[in-house]
Design a protein around this motif. Structure first.
Motif, PDB file in Angstrom:
ATOM      1  N   ALA A  44       7.830   8.224   6.958  1.00 12.00           N
ATOM      2  CA  ALA A  44       8.347   7.706   8.229  1.00 12.00           C
ATOM      3  C   ALA A  44       9.154   6.425   8.021  1.00 12.00           C
ATOM      4  O   ALA A  44      10.142   6.178   8.711  1.00 12.00           O
ATOM      5  CB  ALA A  44       7.183   7.437   9.188  1.00 12.00           C
ATOM      6  N   PHE A  45       8.743   5.617   7.046  1.00 11.21           N
ATOM      7  CA  PHE A  45       9.440   4.353   6.776  1.00 11.21           C
ATOM      8  C   PHE A  45      10.842   4.606   6.258  1.00 11.21           C
ATOM      9  O   PHE A  45      11.774   3.865   6.559  1.00 11.21           O
ATOM     10  CB  PHE A  45       8.630   3.541   5.768  1.00 11.21           C
ATOM     11  N   ARG A  46      11.011   5.653   5.489  1.00 11.07           N
ATOM     12  CA  ARG A  46      12.335   5.977   4.966  1.00 11.07           C
ATOM     13  C   ARG A  46      13.304   6.302   6.079  1.00 11.07           C
ATOM     14  O   ARG A  46      14.481   6.067   5.992  1.00 11.07           O
ATOM     15  CB  ARG A  46      12.245   7.184   4.011  1.00 11.07           C
ATOM     16  N   PRO A  55      -3.085   3.033   8.063  1.00 13.89           N
ATOM     17  CA  PRO A  55      -3.306   2.326   9.335  1.00 13.89           C
ATOM     18  C   PRO A  55      -2.919   0.849   9.246  1.00 13.89           C
ATOM     19  O   PRO A  55      -2.951   0.241   8.170  1.00 13.89           O
ATOM     20  CB  PRO A  55      -4.822   2.463   9.533  1.00 13.89           C
ATOM     21  N   LEU A  56      -2.564   0.264  10.383  1.00 14.27           N
ATOM     22  CA  LEU A  56      -2.360  -1.176  10.510  1.00 14.27           C
ATOM     23  C   LEU A  56      -3.198  -1.636  11.709  1.00 14.27           C
ATOM     24  O   LEU A  56      -2.921  -1.242  12.837  1.00 14.27           O
ATOM     25  CB  LEU A  56      -0.884  -1.506  10.713  1.00 14.27           C
ATOM     26  N   LEU A  77       0.828  -1.210   0.000  1.00 18.00           N
ATOM     27  CA  LEU A  77       0.000   0.000   0.000  1.00 18.00           C
ATOM     28  C   LEU A  77       0.861   1.258   0.000  1.00 18.00           C
ATOM     29  O   LEU A  77       0.536   2.251  -0.659  1.00 18.00           O
ATOM     30  CB  LEU A  77      -0.925   0.007   1.228  1.00 18.00           C
ATOM     31  N   MET A  78       1.985   1.207   0.720  1.00 16.20           N
ATOM     32  CA  MET A  78       2.872   2.373   0.790  1.00 16.20           C
ATOM     33  C   MET A  78       3.536   2.659  -0.547  1.00 16.20           C
ATOM     34  O   MET A  78       3.902   3.803  -0.825  1.00 16.20           O
ATOM     35  CB  MET A  78       3.946   2.156   1.868  1.00 16.20           C
ATOM     36  N   SER A  79       3.691   1.638  -1.381  1.00 16.22           N
ATOM     37  CA  SER A  79       4.332   1.847  -2.685  1.00 16.22           C
ATOM     38  C   SER A  79       3.475   2.707  -3.606  1.00 16.22           C
ATOM     39  O   SER A  79       3.987   3.330  -4.536  1.00 16.22           O
ATOM     40  CB  SER A  79       4.628   0.495  -3.349  1.00 16.22           C
ATOM     41  N   MET A  88       1.642   4.013   9.773  1.00 16.95           N
ATOM     42  CA  MET A  88       2.957   4.132   9.129  1.00 16.95           C
ATOM     43  C   MET A  88       2.765   4.881   7.813  1.00 16.95           C
ATOM     44  O   MET A  88       1.780   4.687   7.104  1.00 16.95           O
ATOM     45  CB  MET A  88       3.557   2.743   8.872  1.00 16.95           C
ATOM     46  N   SER A  89       3.712   5.713   7.490  1.00 19.15           N
ATOM     47  CA  SER A  89       3.699   6.432   6.212  1.00 19.15           C
ATOM     48  C   SER A  89       5.007   6.158   5.472  1.00 19.15           C
ATOM     49  O   SER A  89       5.989   5.749   6.075  1.00 19.15           O
ATOM     50  CB  SER A  89       3.532   7.929   6.423  1.00 19.15           C
TER      51      SER A  89
END
Length: 307
Positions: A305-307, A285-286, A276-278, A301-302
């Protein structure tokens, strides 16, 4: 005569048939063009593919997955020992020093070799091809990573032999990708002209491969390949899992890694979140209901933020 190709992936497998002037990726009984590389053993039968993946959490210790990298390796190999820590099922040493997979099948303990497990998977893929072609399949081509050693390739050939498949060729993944690209191109340079150089990159679930190829009409030459056999999509999953394990421990006082079923559920949800983030840059949301000890968990998570 139809030529059947089997793409044995670390996570998913595909079956392709060359016919009617083209290459067609055929669907399985679930109308899905990819079949999970999962084999599950039960008290009365064994299941392979989609049905086996559905049992990954409920029958965790007897469901075999992520076994591709165990081909042609000794049990004491550092890679095998590293993989062992990530698996829910048990790896044991065989009499020959190879890798065996211990599961409960038909209410009895069994130790299967990696070749036998891959042979079971190939049986499923063979059935899918035969169902589509409406005739028996014996000759095939199987794809393997370009970094596979001779021992690993021989191990895959042994699996094909168990099933009764005549493997005409083991083709490198990147060569197959380049061939698929060039076979339909009409604007390639003539044989006497300067070739067209194309670079192909493949990020798989467990490895990363790249190759540079030269194309002329009716001619393909692989100029070079590079790879990282330890970098793949699952590394992103693991980073997300580690992050949420830490968050759930502080937020809900849950030790996720102490229960394999909860950990596998989190891996599945993190994989969905990654996909989904891709395609979404927003905050995602999780949510998992009855995650551990009847507690519902939630987090966000966005991509930033993941980066």
């Amino acid at each position: 005569m139809s030529v059947v190709g089997f793409d044995l992936g670390f996570q998913n497998c595909h079956v392709a048939i060359a016919r009617a002037g083209g290459i067609e990726t055929v669907a399985n009984e679930f109308s899905d063009r990819c079949t999970p590389a999962v084999v599950s053993f039960g008290t009365k039968n064994r299941t392979i593919g989609v049905a086996a993946k559905n049992q990954l959490i409920t029958n965790a210790t007897n469901t075999v997955y992520n076994f591709k990298k165990l081909h042609g390796r000794a049990f004491k190999d550092p890679l095998v020992q590293r993989e062992k820590t990530k698996l829910a099922y048990e790896l044991v040493q065989t009499d020959s020093g190879g890798v065996g997979l211990r599961v409960m099948y038909m209410d009895e303990p069994h130790i299967f070799s990696v070749e036998q497990i891959t042979a079971m998977l190939l049986t499923k893929l063979k059935e899918t091809a035969e169902s589509n072609l409406k005739k028996p399949v014996t000759d095939c081509v199987i794809s393997v990573p370009s970094f596979f050693t001779d021992a690993e390739r021989r191990s895959v050939l042994d699996s094909a032999q168990i099933v009764g498949l005549n493997c005409l060729k083991l083709m490198n993944d990147m060569t197959a990708v380049a061939l698929n690209y060039g076979i339909y191109k009409q604007d390639l340079p003539a044989p006497e002209e300067k070739p067209k150089i194309v670079v192909f990159a493949d990020m798989g679930h467990s490895s990363f491969q790249i190759s540079a190829c030269a194309f002329n009409k009716g001619k393909l030459k692989v100029l070079g390949t590079a790879f990282d056999p330890y970098l793949g999509g699952r590394d992103f999953d693991e980073k997300l899992v580690d992050h949420f394990c830490t968050e759930f421990k502080s937020k809900y006082k849950l030790d996720v890694k102490s229960k394999i079923r909860a950990l596998l559920r989190l891996y599945q949800e993190c994989e969905k979140l990654k996909k989904l983030m891709s395609s979404n840059s927003t905050d995602l949301p999780l949510n998992i209901e009855c995650f551990m000890n009847d507690i519902d968990v939630s987090a966000r998570m966005s991509r930033c933020a993941f980066r």
